[in-house]
Motif scaffolding. Sequence first.
Motif, PDB file in Angstrom:
ATOM      1  N   GLY A  71       0.747  -1.120   0.064  1.00  0.00           N
ATOM      2  CA  GLY A  71       0.102   0.069  -0.036  1.00  0.00           C
ATOM      3  C   GLY A  71       0.691   1.233   0.077  1.00  0.00           C
ATOM      4  N   THR A  72       2.083   1.137  -0.190  1.00  0.00           N
ATOM      5  CA  THR A  72       3.094   2.391  -0.187  1.00  0.00           C
ATOM      6  C   THR A  72       3.568   2.620  -1.672  1.00  0.00           C
ATOM      7  OG1 THR A  72       3.823   1.549   1.936  1.00  0.00           O
ATOM      8  CG2 THR A  72       5.526   3.096   0.709  1.00  0.00           C
ATOM      9  N   VAL A  73       3.709   4.054  -1.905  1.00  0.00           N
ATOM     10  CA  VAL A  73       4.158   4.248  -3.315  1.00  0.00           C
ATOM     11  C   VAL A  73       5.710   4.426  -3.031  1.00  0.00           C
ATOM     12  CG1 VAL A  73       4.359   6.460  -4.728  1.00  0.00           C
ATOM     13  CG2 VAL A  73       1.933   6.017  -3.566  1.00  0.00           C
ATOM     14  N   ARG A  74       6.163   3.592  -3.963  1.00  0.00           N
ATOM     15  CA  ARG A  74       7.548   3.344  -3.851  1.00  0.00           C
ATOM     16  C   ARG A  74       8.040   4.613  -4.688  1.00  0.00           C
ATOM     17  NH1 ARG A  74      11.200   0.440  -6.593  1.00  0.00           N
ATOM     18  NH2 ARG A  74       9.761  -0.784  -7.761  1.00  0.00           N
ATOM     19  N   GLU A  75       7.849   4.720  -6.039  1.00  0.00           N
ATOM     20  CA  GLU A  75       8.247   5.948  -6.799  1.00  0.00           C
ATOM     21  C   GLU A  75       7.119   6.676  -7.500  1.00  0.00           C
ATOM     22  OE1 GLU A  75      11.448   3.696  -8.884  1.00  0.00           O
ATOM     23  OE2 GLU A  75      10.115   3.657 -10.433  1.00  0.00           O
ATOM     24  N   THR A  76       7.422   7.538  -8.137  1.00  0.00           N
ATOM     25  CA  THR A  76       6.496   8.450  -9.063  1.00  0.00           C
ATOM     26  C   THR A  76       7.263   8.402 -10.089  1.00  0.00           C
ATOM     27  OG1 THR A  76       6.790  10.386  -7.810  1.00  0.00           O
ATOM     28  CG2 THR A  76       4.813   8.977  -7.367  1.00  0.00           C
ATOM     29  N   THR A  77       6.530   8.657 -11.458  1.00  0.00           N
ATOM     30  CA  THR A  77       7.364   8.883 -12.913  1.00  0.00           C
ATOM     31  C   THR A  77       6.615   9.618 -13.702  1.00  0.00           C
ATOM     32  OG1 THR A  77       8.286   6.582 -12.540  1.00  0.00           O
ATOM     33  CG2 THR A  77       8.451   7.616 -14.584  1.00  0.00           C
ATOM     34  N   ALA A 130       8.985   6.204 -32.811  1.00  0.00           N
ATOM     35  CA  ALA A 130       8.536   6.354 -31.501  1.00  0.00           C
ATOM     36  C   ALA A 130       9.469   6.418 -30.555  1.00  0.00           C
ATOM     37  CB  ALA A 130       7.615   5.095 -31.196  1.00  0.00           C
ATOM     38  N   GLY A 131       9.313   7.290 -29.399  1.00  0.00           N
ATOM     39  CA  GLY A 131      10.144   7.638 -28.455  1.00  0.00           C
ATOM     40  C   GLY A 131       9.338   7.780 -27.212  1.00  0.00           C
ATOM     41  N   SER A 132      10.290   7.675 -26.013  1.00  0.00           N
ATOM     42  CA  SER A 132       9.748   8.205 -24.688  1.00  0.00           C
ATOM     43  C   SER A 132      11.022   8.688 -23.697  1.00  0.00           C
ATOM     44  CB  SER A 132       9.151   7.111 -24.099  1.00  0.00           C
ATOM     45  OG  SER A 132       9.915   5.850 -24.022  1.00  0.00           O
ATOM     46  N   PHE A 133      10.594   9.160 -22.587  1.00  0.00           N
ATOM     47  CA  PHE A 133      11.476   9.695 -21.661  1.00  0.00           C
ATOM     48  C   PHE A 133      10.823   9.858 -20.199  1.00  0.00           C
ATOM     49  CE2 PHE A 133      14.337  13.163 -20.129  1.00  0.00           C
ATOM     50  CZ  PHE A 133      15.569  12.802 -20.678  1.00  0.00           C
ATOM     51  N   ASP A 134      11.813   9.629 -19.294  1.00  0.00           N
ATOM     52  CA  ASP A 134      11.151   9.438 -18.046  1.00  0.00           C
ATOM     53  C   ASP A 134      11.749  10.505 -17.159  1.00  0.00           C
ATOM     54  OD1 ASP A 134       9.747   7.207 -18.474  1.00  0.00           O
ATOM     55  OD2 ASP A 134      11.157   5.777 -17.124  1.00  0.00           O
ATOM     56  N   PHE A 135      11.004  10.795 -16.178  1.00  0.00           N
ATOM     57  CA  PHE A 135      11.358  11.890 -14.924  1.00  0.00           C
ATOM     58  C   PHE A 135      10.910  10.764 -13.742  1.00  0.00           C
ATOM     59  CE2 PHE A 135      10.258  14.470 -18.399  1.00  0.00           C
ATOM     60  CZ  PHE A 135      11.636  15.338 -18.508  1.00  0.00           C
ATOM     61  N   VAL A 136      11.714  10.445 -13.063  1.00  0.00           N
ATOM     62  CA  VAL A 136      11.520   9.394 -11.797  1.00  0.00           C
ATOM     63  C   VAL A 136      11.923   9.889 -10.404  1.00  0.00           C
ATOM     64  CG1 VAL A 136      11.890   7.058 -11.024  1.00  0.00           C
ATOM     65  CG2 VAL A 136      12.174   7.417 -13.301  1.00  0.00           C
ATOM     66  N   ARG A 137      10.883   9.944  -9.638  1.00  0.00           N
ATOM     67  CA  ARG A 137      11.196  10.468  -8.092  1.00  0.00           C
ATOM     68  C   ARG A 137      10.890   9.238  -7.230  1.00  0.00           C
ATOM     69  NH1 ARG A 137      13.933  14.082  -5.121  1.00  0.00           N
ATOM     70  NH2 ARG A 137      12.842  14.297  -3.333  1.00  0.00           N
ATOM     71  N   VAL A 138      11.929   8.767  -6.626  1.00  0.00           N
ATOM     72  CA  VAL A 138      11.912   8.047  -5.484  1.00  0.00           C
ATOM     73  C   VAL A 138      11.328   8.511  -4.172  1.00  0.00           C
ATOM     74  CG1 VAL A 138      13.338   5.974  -4.658  1.00  0.00           C
ATOM     75  CG2 VAL A 138      13.835   6.637  -6.797  1.00  0.00           C
ATOM     76  N   ALA A 139      10.631   7.588  -3.747  1.00  0.00           N
ATOM     77  CA  ALA A 139       9.662   7.910  -2.334  1.00  0.00           C
ATOM     78  C   ALA A 139      10.807   8.132  -1.393  1.00  0.00           C
ATOM     79  CB  ALA A 139       8.800   7.226  -2.098  1.00  0.00           C
ATOM     80  N   ASP A 140      11.786   7.400  -1.111  1.00  0.00           N
ATOM     81  CA  ASP A 140      12.772   7.508   0.039  1.00  0.00           C
ATOM     82  C   ASP A 140      13.681   8.893  -0.020  1.00  0.00           C
ATOM     83  OD1 ASP A 140      14.860   6.865  -1.713  1.00  0.00           O
ATOM     84  OD2 ASP A 140      14.991   4.907  -1.223  1.00  0.00           O
ATOM     85  N   GLY A 141      13.602   9.611  -0.876  1.00  0.00           N
ATOM     86  CA  GLY A 141      14.264  11.034  -0.850  1.00  0.00           C
ATOM     87  C   GLY A 141      15.385  11.123  -1.832  1.00  0.00           C
ATOM     88  N   GLN A 142      15.664   9.708  -2.521  1.00  0.00           N
ATOM     89  CA  GLN A 142      16.822   9.867  -3.456  1.00  0.00           C
ATOM     90  C   GLN A 142      16.725  10.892  -4.490  1.00  0.00           C
ATOM     91  OE1 GLN A 142      17.849   5.908  -4.873  1.00  0.00           O
ATOM     92  NE2 GLN A 142      17.512   4.858  -2.799  1.00  0.00           N
ATOM     93  N   PRO A 143      17.724  11.199  -5.226  1.00  0.00           N
ATOM     94  CA  PRO A 143      17.431  12.510  -6.302  1.00  0.00           C
ATOM     95  C   PRO A 143      16.512  11.885  -7.387  1.00  0.00           C
ATOM     96  CG  PRO A 143      19.937  12.030  -5.501  1.00  0.00           C
ATOM     97  CD  PRO A 143      19.151  10.944  -4.794  1.00  0.00           C
ATOM     98  N   THR A 144      16.256  12.836  -7.969  1.00  0.00           N
ATOM     99  CA  THR A 144      15.281  12.571  -9.159  1.00  0.00           C
ATOM    100  C   THR A 144      16.257  12.068 -10.324  1.00  0.00           C
ATOM    101  OG1 THR A 144      13.532  14.087  -8.381  1.00  0.00           O
ATOM    102  CG2 THR A 144      13.678  13.349 -10.906  1.00  0.00           C
TER     103      THR A 144
END
Length: 263
Positions: free
Chosen positions: A69-75, A91-105
């Motif tokens: 039930g915990t959000v581990r990361e958001t993207t 076709a292409g794609s690109f991510d921006f990932v934010r980890v919930a434990d405070g690690q750098p994006t």
Amino acid sequence: MSAVRRLLLAGILGVAWATTAAADPCRDPHGAVRAPILLGAGPAGFAGFAPTCVEHRLGVDGRATLDGGTVRETTGVLSGTYRVSERGFLAGSFDFVRVADGQPTRVGPPVLGGHFVVARGADTQLTMFMRVLFPLEAGTEHLTRVGTESGLSLLHVPTARLALHGTVSMPVLWTFVGEQGTGLVRPRVTVDGQLALFEHLTVLGGLEVRAVNAPTRLDAVVARGALRVPLGANAELHVEVAAPFAGEGSKDRQVALGGAARF
């Protein structure tokens, strides 16, 4: 058979072939473009969304990865396709990932692929694709990822409102930590059903099956679903979910909310 009959038969077959070749299975009865579920494993949609239809498209998605039930990361995911010919597109794609434990994006890595329609009929379209995950990722310390994926994606329309999507591919992902590298091959099969219930509501459901070679095992069987709200012929909103229920890999669930524009 007389020469006149042969000419008539050739003319009829020619018209039928031209009609079949020109038919477009990519749009439903309401004019919305048919497309499979977007969610998939890996960075930047790598081993994920494999479009079959040639179009100009730009999409933005927000995703959450849930561990219990915990959000581990958001993207945040930016994706798009660009039509270069009647049968070919990029076709292409690109991510921006934010980890919930405070690690750098983390930013990236980008994925870019080429797709080509190899067969097209009145109710079927088959596309082959090849895409590359480039080692251009910021926000990770001493970590580099690079990969390739080749495969086929199929669209089949048995009825006007129902469409079936299938993908078979071979993603290969190398991860390097310092000078030590590990390569994983994850053969992947997906099957999605798409039902255009109403003009502004489409329902999708399907399965994804992944294996992995280190050691060779069943990595995951994933149940997937989506609701898509077409806003006319050129835009949509969607919500998607993916939940692994078998296999030895990650049991993380994914939820996505986003939109796309076509032009």
